[in-house]
Motif scaffolding. Structure first.
Motif, PDB file in Angstrom:
ATOM      1  N   SER A   1     -14.164 -61.304  -9.199  1.00  0.00           N
ATOM      2  CA  SER A   1     -14.768 -61.098  -7.885  1.00  0.00           C
ATOM      3  C   SER A   1     -14.236 -59.814  -7.261  1.00  0.00           C
ATOM      4  CB  SER A   1     -14.442 -62.274  -6.961  1.00  0.00           C
ATOM      5  OG  SER A   1     -14.992 -63.465  -7.476  1.00  0.00           O
ATOM      6  N   TYR A   2     -15.145 -59.103  -6.610  1.00  0.00           N
ATOM      7  CA  TYR A   2     -14.807 -57.876  -5.893  1.00  0.00           C
ATOM      8  C   TYR A   2     -15.395 -58.009  -4.495  1.00  0.00           C
ATOM      9  CZ  TYR A   2     -14.942 -52.873  -4.737  1.00  0.00           C
ATOM     10  OH  TYR A   2     -14.799 -51.657  -4.128  1.00  0.00           O
ATOM     11  N   TRP A   3     -14.520 -58.167  -3.485  1.00  0.00           N
ATOM     12  CA  TRP A   3     -15.000 -58.332  -2.116  1.00  0.00           C
ATOM     13  C   TRP A   3     -15.576 -57.025  -1.630  1.00  0.00           C
ATOM     14  CZ3 TRP A   3     -11.474 -61.489  -4.185  1.00  0.00           C
ATOM     15  CH2 TRP A   3     -11.611 -62.852  -3.906  1.00  0.00           C
ATOM     16  N   LEU A   4     -16.628 -57.137  -0.815  1.00  0.00           N
ATOM     17  CA  LEU A   4     -17.396 -55.961  -0.423  1.00  0.00           C
ATOM     18  C   LEU A   4     -17.296 -55.659   1.065  1.00  0.00           C
ATOM     19  CD1 LEU A   4     -20.606 -56.836  -2.437  1.00  0.00           C
ATOM     20  CD2 LEU A   4     -18.945 -55.064  -3.023  1.00  0.00           C
ATOM     21  N   ASN A   5     -17.342 -54.373   1.365  1.00  0.00           N
ATOM     22  CA  ASN A   5     -17.606 -53.913   2.717  1.00  0.00           C
ATOM     23  C   ASN A   5     -18.810 -52.971   2.596  1.00  0.00           C
ATOM     24  OD1 ASN A   5     -16.615 -51.249   2.037  1.00  0.00           O
ATOM     25  ND2 ASN A   5     -14.541 -51.995   2.398  1.00  0.00           N
ATOM     26  N   HIS A   6     -19.244 -52.381   3.691  1.00  0.00           N
ATOM     27  CA  HIS A   6     -20.441 -51.535   3.614  1.00  0.00           C
ATOM     28  C   HIS A   6     -20.256 -50.377   2.630  1.00  0.00           C
ATOM     29  CE1 HIS A   6     -22.832 -53.541   6.634  1.00  0.00           C
ATOM     30  NE2 HIS A   6     -21.805 -53.534   7.470  1.00  0.00           N
ATOM     31  N   ASP A   7     -19.088 -49.737   2.673  1.00  0.00           N
ATOM     32  CA  ASP A   7     -18.852 -48.586   1.795  1.00  0.00           C
ATOM     33  C   ASP A   7     -18.775 -48.985   0.321  1.00  0.00           C
ATOM     34  OD1 ASP A   7     -18.796 -46.897   3.995  1.00  0.00           O
ATOM     35  OD2 ASP A   7     -16.612 -46.999   4.205  1.00  0.00           O
ATOM     36  N   SER A   8     -18.072 -50.077   0.039  1.00  0.00           N
ATOM     37  CA  SER A   8     -17.945 -50.473  -1.368  1.00  0.00           C
ATOM     38  C   SER A   8     -19.284 -50.962  -1.923  1.00  0.00           C
ATOM     39  CB  SER A   8     -16.851 -51.528  -1.548  1.00  0.00           C
ATOM     40  OG  SER A   8     -17.101 -52.683  -0.793  1.00  0.00           O
ATOM     41  N   LEU A   9     -20.117 -51.577  -1.077  1.00  0.00           N
ATOM     42  CA  LEU A   9     -21.455 -51.970  -1.520  1.00  0.00           C
ATOM     43  C   LEU A   9     -22.270 -50.742  -1.894  1.00  0.00           C
ATOM     44  CD1 LEU A   9     -23.764 -54.011  -1.941  1.00  0.00           C
ATOM     45  CD2 LEU A   9     -24.310 -53.713   0.483  1.00  0.00           C
ATOM     46  N   GLU A  10     -22.246 -49.719  -1.048  1.00  0.00           N
ATOM     47  CA  GLU A  10     -22.995 -48.489  -1.338  1.00  0.00           C
ATOM     48  C   GLU A  10     -22.486 -47.831  -2.614  1.00  0.00           C
ATOM     49  OE1 GLU A  10     -25.790 -47.457   0.090  1.00  0.00           O
ATOM     50  OE2 GLU A  10     -25.641 -49.289   1.281  1.00  0.00           O
ATOM     51  N   TRP A  11     -21.168 -47.851  -2.803  1.00  0.00           N
ATOM     52  CA  TRP A  11     -20.564 -47.275  -4.010  1.00  0.00           C
ATOM     53  C   TRP A  11     -21.031 -48.021  -5.256  1.00  0.00           C
ATOM     54  CZ3 TRP A  11     -16.043 -49.502  -6.647  1.00  0.00           C
ATOM     55  CH2 TRP A  11     -15.551 -48.682  -7.662  1.00  0.00           C
ATOM     56  N   LEU A  12     -20.987 -49.351  -5.201  1.00  0.00           N
ATOM     57  CA  LEU A  12     -21.403 -50.168  -6.341  1.00  0.00           C
ATOM     58  C   LEU A  12     -22.880 -49.962  -6.652  1.00  0.00           C
ATOM     59  CD1 LEU A  12     -20.588 -52.312  -8.424  1.00  0.00           C
ATOM     60  CD2 LEU A  12     -21.085 -54.059  -6.697  1.00  0.00           C
ATOM     61  N   LEU A  13     -23.722 -49.951  -5.621  1.00  0.00           N
ATOM     62  CA  LEU A  13     -25.158 -49.728  -5.837  1.00  0.00           C
ATOM     63  C   LEU A  13     -25.431 -48.316  -6.341  1.00  0.00           C
ATOM     64  CD1 LEU A  13     -26.736 -51.582  -2.775  1.00  0.00           C
ATOM     65  CD2 LEU A  13     -26.713 -52.319  -5.177  1.00  0.00           C
ATOM     66  N   GLY A  14     -24.660 -47.339  -5.850  1.00  0.00           N
ATOM     67  CA  GLY A  14     -24.822 -45.966  -6.322  1.00  0.00           C
ATOM     68  C   GLY A  14     -24.565 -45.861  -7.820  1.00  0.00           C
ATOM     69  N   TYR A  15     -23.575 -46.604  -8.299  1.00  0.00           N
ATOM     70  CA  TYR A  15     -23.305 -46.605  -9.735  1.00  0.00           C
ATOM     71  C   TYR A  15     -24.416 -47.321 -10.495  1.00  0.00           C
ATOM     72  CZ  TYR A  15     -21.215 -47.372 -14.274  1.00  0.00           C
ATOM     73  OH  TYR A  15     -20.997 -47.404 -15.631  1.00  0.00           O
ATOM     74  N   LEU A  16     -24.766 -48.505 -10.041  1.00  0.00           N
ATOM     75  CA  LEU A  16     -25.776 -49.284 -10.752  1.00  0.00           C
ATOM     76  C   LEU A  16     -27.113 -48.557 -10.817  1.00  0.00           C
ATOM     77  CD1 LEU A  16     -24.935 -52.794  -9.303  1.00  0.00           C
ATOM     78  CD2 LEU A  16     -24.709 -52.112 -11.693  1.00  0.00           C
ATOM     79  N   LEU A  17     -27.530 -47.961  -9.712  1.00  0.00           N
ATOM     80  CA  LEU A  17     -28.855 -47.348  -9.644  1.00  0.00           C
ATOM     81  C   LEU A  17     -28.901 -45.922 -10.189  1.00  0.00           C
ATOM     82  CD1 LEU A  17     -29.864 -48.656  -6.112  1.00  0.00           C
ATOM     83  CD2 LEU A  17     -30.743 -49.456  -8.316  1.00  0.00           C
ATOM     84  N   HIS A  18     -27.801 -45.164 -10.005  1.00  0.00           N
ATOM     85  CA  HIS A  18     -27.853 -43.738 -10.336  1.00  0.00           C
ATOM     86  C   HIS A  18     -26.692 -43.236 -11.195  1.00  0.00           C
ATOM     87  CE1 HIS A  18     -30.939 -43.782  -7.284  1.00  0.00           C
ATOM     88  NE2 HIS A  18     -30.070 -44.212  -6.395  1.00  0.00           N
ATOM     89  N   GLY A  19     -25.732 -44.114 -11.523  1.00  0.00           N
ATOM     90  CA  GLY A  19     -24.598 -43.704 -12.330  1.00  0.00           C
ATOM     91  C   GLY A  19     -23.532 -42.933 -11.572  1.00  0.00           C
ATOM     92  N   GLU A  20     -23.565 -42.945 -10.241  1.00  0.00           N
ATOM     93  CA  GLU A  20     -22.578 -42.215  -9.430  1.00  0.00           C
ATOM     94  C   GLU A  20     -21.257 -42.982  -9.402  1.00  0.00           C
ATOM     95  OE1 GLU A  20     -24.577 -41.944  -5.699  1.00  0.00           O
ATOM     96  OE2 GLU A  20     -26.161 -40.670  -6.504  1.00  0.00           O
TER      97      GLU A  20
END
Length: 158
Positions: free
Chosen positions: A57-76
Motif C-alpha cells: 500500500s502507498y498512501w496518497l495525497n494530491h501530489d503523489s496521486l498526480e505523480w503516480l498517474l503521470g507515470y502510468l499514463l505517460h512514463g514520467e
C-alpha cells in the motif's frame, strides 16, 4: 446542514519507504498494476503490484496521486516536491480517477453484466506503464455518466 469536519494533516513516517519502492520500480521501468482503496480511517491509498514484488500500500495525497498517474499514463518519473508522509485527502480517489480517465479518452475495458453479479462496475484501464483496476458501485448516476461519455453502458445493465 452538516458541519464540515476539519482534521489535522496526518503524517506517515513509513510511507516514505513505500514512496522509495514505487520510485525504484519506476526507475527500473516496471509496469505497475494499481487499485485504489481507502484504509480503515478513510485515507486513500494505492495498492500496487508488479512482477517480482508483493502487493503493498502507498498512501496518497494530491501530489503523489498526480505523480503516480503521470507515470502510468505517460512514463514520467520526476517526484520533485512530493511529500509522501503528508496525507491531505480523506476520501476515495477511485471514482475521480476513473472519471478523469474516461474524460481523457483512456482505453477502458469493462466486465460485462453477465459475469458480474455483485452490483459493481468492474473495469480495467490500460495505460502506457501499467494497468488500473476499478471496482465502482453500480449506481444510476454512474451508468448515466458512462452513457453521457459514450462508454458501453449496454454491457453493464440488465
Amino acid at each position: 446542514m452538516k458541519a464540515e469536519l476539519h482534521l489535522p494533516d496526518l503524517q506517515f513516517k513509513d510511507n516514505t519507504e513505500n514512496h522509495e519502492v514505487v520510485k525504484s520500480l519506476m526507475l527500473h521501468g516496471h509496469d505497475l498494476d494499481v487499485e485504489f482503496s481507502v484504509d480503515y480511517r478513510g485515507l486513500p491509498l494505492a495498492i500496487i503490484t508488479t512482477s517480482g514484488v508483493k502487493r503493498f500500500s502507498y498512501w496518497l495525497n494530491h501530489d503523489s496521486l498526480e505523480w503516480l498517474l503521470g507515470y502510468l499514463l505517460h512514463g514520467e518519473i520526476e517526484d520533485f516536491g512530493i511529500k509522501p508522509n503528508k496525507v491531505d485527502v480523506r476520501e476515495s480517489l477511485e471514482l475521480p480517477v476513473f472519471k478523469r480517465l474516461v474524460e481523457g479518452k483512456t482505453k477502458i475495458q469493462y466486465v460485462p453484466l453477465l459475469r458480474e453479479t455483485t452490483g459493481y462496475v468492474k473495469a480495467l484501464a490500460s495505460c502506457e506503464r501499467g494497468k488500473i483496476y476499478f471496482k465502482l458501485k453500480r449506481t444510476p448516476e454512474l451508468l448515466a455518466y458512462l452513457k453521457a461519455n459514450n462508454e458501453p453502458v449496454h454491457l453493464l445493465v440488465g
